[in-house]
Design an enzyme around this catalytic site. Structure first.
Site, PDB file in Angstrom:
ATOM      1  N   GLU A 280       0.828  -1.201   0.000  1.00 13.91           N
ATOM      2  CA  GLU A 280       0.000   0.000   0.000  1.00 13.91           C
ATOM      3  C   GLU A 280       0.867   1.258   0.000  1.00 13.91           C
ATOM      4  O   GLU A 280       1.950   1.293   0.585  1.00 13.91           O
ATOM      5  CB  GLU A 280      -0.953  -0.010   1.203  1.00 13.91           C
ATOM      6  CG  GLU A 280      -2.023  -1.081   1.067  1.00 13.91           C
ATOM      7  CD  GLU A 280      -3.030  -1.120   2.208  1.00 13.91           C
ATOM      8  OE1 GLU A 280      -4.172  -1.534   1.950  1.00 13.91           O
ATOM      9  OE2 GLU A 280      -2.689  -0.744   3.342  1.00 13.91           O
TER      10      GLU A 280
ATOM     11  N   CYS B 125       3.677   8.482   1.227  1.00 11.22           N
ATOM     12  CA  CYS B 125       4.201   7.466   2.145  1.00 11.22           C
ATOM     13  C   CYS B 125       4.364   6.173   1.361  1.00 11.22           C
ATOM     14  O   CYS B 125       3.386   5.609   0.865  1.00 11.22           O
ATOM     15  CB  CYS B 125       3.233   7.275   3.308  1.00 11.22           C
ATOM     16  SG  CYS B 125       3.754   6.014   4.497  1.00 11.22           S
TER      17      CYS B 125
ATOM     18  N   CYS C 232       6.547  -7.085   6.892  1.00  9.42           N
ATOM     19  CA  CYS C 232       7.564  -6.454   7.734  1.00  9.42           C
ATOM     20  C   CYS C 232       8.228  -7.506   8.601  1.00  9.42           C
ATOM     21  O   CYS C 232       7.572  -8.438   9.079  1.00  9.42           O
ATOM     22  CB  CYS C 232       6.899  -5.389   8.613  1.00  9.42           C
ATOM     23  SG  CYS C 232       8.077  -4.374   9.534  1.00  9.42           S
TER      24      CYS C 232
ATOM     25  N   CYS D 290       6.354  -4.847  15.911  1.00  8.16           N
ATOM     26  CA  CYS D 290       5.965  -3.787  16.847  1.00  8.16           C
ATOM     27  C   CYS D 290       4.512  -4.009  17.261  1.00  8.16           C
ATOM     28  O   CYS D 290       3.623  -4.112  16.411  1.00  8.16           O
ATOM     29  CB  CYS D 290       6.156  -2.417  16.210  1.00  8.16           C
ATOM     30  SG  CYS D 290       7.879  -2.086  15.723  1.00  8.16           S
TER      31      CYS D 290
ATOM     32  N   CYS E  42       1.429  -1.920  15.928  1.00 12.22           N
ATOM     33  CA  CYS E  42       1.358  -1.639  14.495  1.00 12.22           C
ATOM     34  C   CYS E  42       0.617  -2.735  13.737  1.00 12.22           C
ATOM     35  O   CYS E  42       1.000  -3.905  13.774  1.00 12.22           O
ATOM     36  CB  CYS E  42       2.784  -1.488  13.933  1.00 12.22           C
ATOM     37  SG  CYS E  42       2.849  -1.095  12.181  1.00 12.22           S
TER      38      CYS E  42
ATOM     39  N   CYS F 244      -1.231   6.125   9.959  1.00  8.37           N
ATOM     40  CA  CYS F 244       0.040   5.548  10.381  1.00  8.37           C
ATOM     41  C   CYS F 244      -0.185   4.252  11.149  1.00  8.37           C
ATOM     42  O   CYS F 244      -0.969   4.194  12.089  1.00  8.37           O
ATOM     43  CB  CYS F 244       0.763   6.566  11.266  1.00  8.37           C
ATOM     44  SG  CYS F 244       2.350   6.018  11.848  1.00  8.37           S
TER      45      CYS F 244
END
Length: 392
Positions: free
Chosen positions: A115, A128, A135, A139, A142, A368
């Site tokens: 994305e 962004c 990933c 975290c 997230c 975010c």
């Protein structure tokens, strides 16, 4: 605090399968482009000039059809068409938020999806972009981090995200028209899917293309790379890219940061801050941005704010306070507005800029920490996401 997350491995990626068909010239550095042309029959004496001509067509004018490159001979254009391709990721879907934020789901080689988010603001527009499919990091706050790493993106797939956004914004300059200094896409942040410093070479090459004065022409000060704290690569970023740096900090003690940003178990706060102190001097960047997501009852006390100010002493810095963007099954809640303002006030009075980020694109899950490919999201029910989150 009961939520925990395992420490990430250094880097585990599934190697990308070689694409069938013609090599893609997008994403090659200038030297690599010149050498590729030579290897495919362009005379050595002509190769630098030909590479420069192709470079300008692709990155300055946005042309992806060799036939339109009219300062090349027709025979040479046909030869290029036969041997190479100029490919960018495929836009699968485009959503526009009520606040004007645009989110693109793009498909890359192998059918994987990432994305990309464009955020318009007064006087600027920020894109962004993603650096990995999924990933490596876990975290715990997230949503993107709940999607396992599939592979690194190539330099072409990274710079291709910029190109498709410029396509959508109709922002490629028109040849012969007066130069327009207004930029709808004026800034880039490497804050999408993935940890950029676990894909360093491809990110570096893509950003060199974005900064090239005969191409996309973005200043290094308009590019911000966000890392969770991969300490050995921070110096390389200063020396080889020189862009602005943002750090996902989020905790003022190792105990809390270990849980929020598990890479802290490998490179703790002290090691990270030592690397950051040297960064502005090497890269000539003015200051480092500390990103700090505000989590109710976890990291948002007055004591945390005072400890943060003490930790960053001596580092040219600003602190971006990010209201937590909740997602299905999220183990945390957003700090109250009053608590965020009180936290910001302590930092401001200590002499640091402490802007509170306005959440953007929440209605299209573009804020975010919310990025996750639509196919991955659709594959899992809310109950499955909550179960995974609970297991940590």
């Amino acid at each position: 605090m009961t939520q925990t997350a395992p420490i990430t491995q250094d880097l585990v990626t599934i190697p990308r399968k070689a694409q069938d068909g013609k090599p893609n010239l997008i994403g090659l550095t200038r030297d690599a482009l010149r050498q590729t042309l030579v290897d495919n029959g362009t005379p050595e004496k002509q190769a630098r000039m030909r590479a420069g001509q192709i470079w300008q067509w692709v990155y300055q004018w946005g042309v992806r059809d060799f036939a339109q490159m009219t300062n090349l001979s027709k025979a040479y254009r046909l030869d290029l068409e036969e041997k190479f391709t100029l490919s960018t990721p495929e836009v699968v879907s485009r959503q526009v938020s009520s606040d004007g934020t645009r989110k693109y789901l793009v498909r890359i080689a192998g059918g994987h999806e990432v994305e990309v988010v464009y955020i318009p603001e007064d006087g600027r527009g920020t894109l962004c972009i993603s650096s990995q499919v999924g990933c490596t990091l876990t975290c715990s706050f997230c949503h993107t981090g709940t999607q396992k790493l599939v592979r690194n993106l190539t330099a072409g797939e990274i710079v291709g995200q910029i190109m498709i956004a410029r396509d959508d914004l109709e922002e490629w300059p028109t040849q012969g028209a007066p130069k327009d200094e207004t930029r709808l896409l004026s800034n880039i942040v490497l804050m999408g899917m993935g940890e950029p410093l676990y894909n360093f070479e491809n990110v570096r090459d893509a950003m060199k293309i974005a900064m090239d004065p005969e191409g996309i022409q973005l200043s290094r000060r308009r590019i911000t790379l966000s890392t969770s704290g991969i300490v050995p690569e921070i110096h390389r970023t200063a020396a080889e890219i020189g862009c602005m740096l943002a750090v996902s900090f989020h905790g003022t003690t190792d105990e809390i940061r270990d849980k929020l940003v598990p890479i802290n178990k490998k490179w703790n706060i002290e090691a990270l801050l030592e690397a950051l102190k040297a960064y502005p001097k090497v890269s000539n960047s003015e200051r480092i941005t500390f990103e700090y997501v505000m989590l109710d009852g976890i990291n948002d006390s007055d004591e945390d704010a005072r400890r943060l100010v003490k930790l960053i002493k001596g580092i040219p810095a600003k602190i971006n306070l990010i209201p937590f963007n909740e997602w299905p099954g999220a183990p945390y809640k957003r700090s109250s507005n009053n608590r965020i303002r009180a936290f910001a006030d302590i930092i401001y009075k200590a002499g640091y800029a402490s802007p509170i980020r306005t959440p953007r694109g929440e209605d299209i899950m573009a804020a975010c920490g919310q990025l996750k490919s639509a196919t991955e999201r659709a594959r899992k029910s809310r109950a499955q996401i909550e179960a995974e989150t609970a297991q940590g």
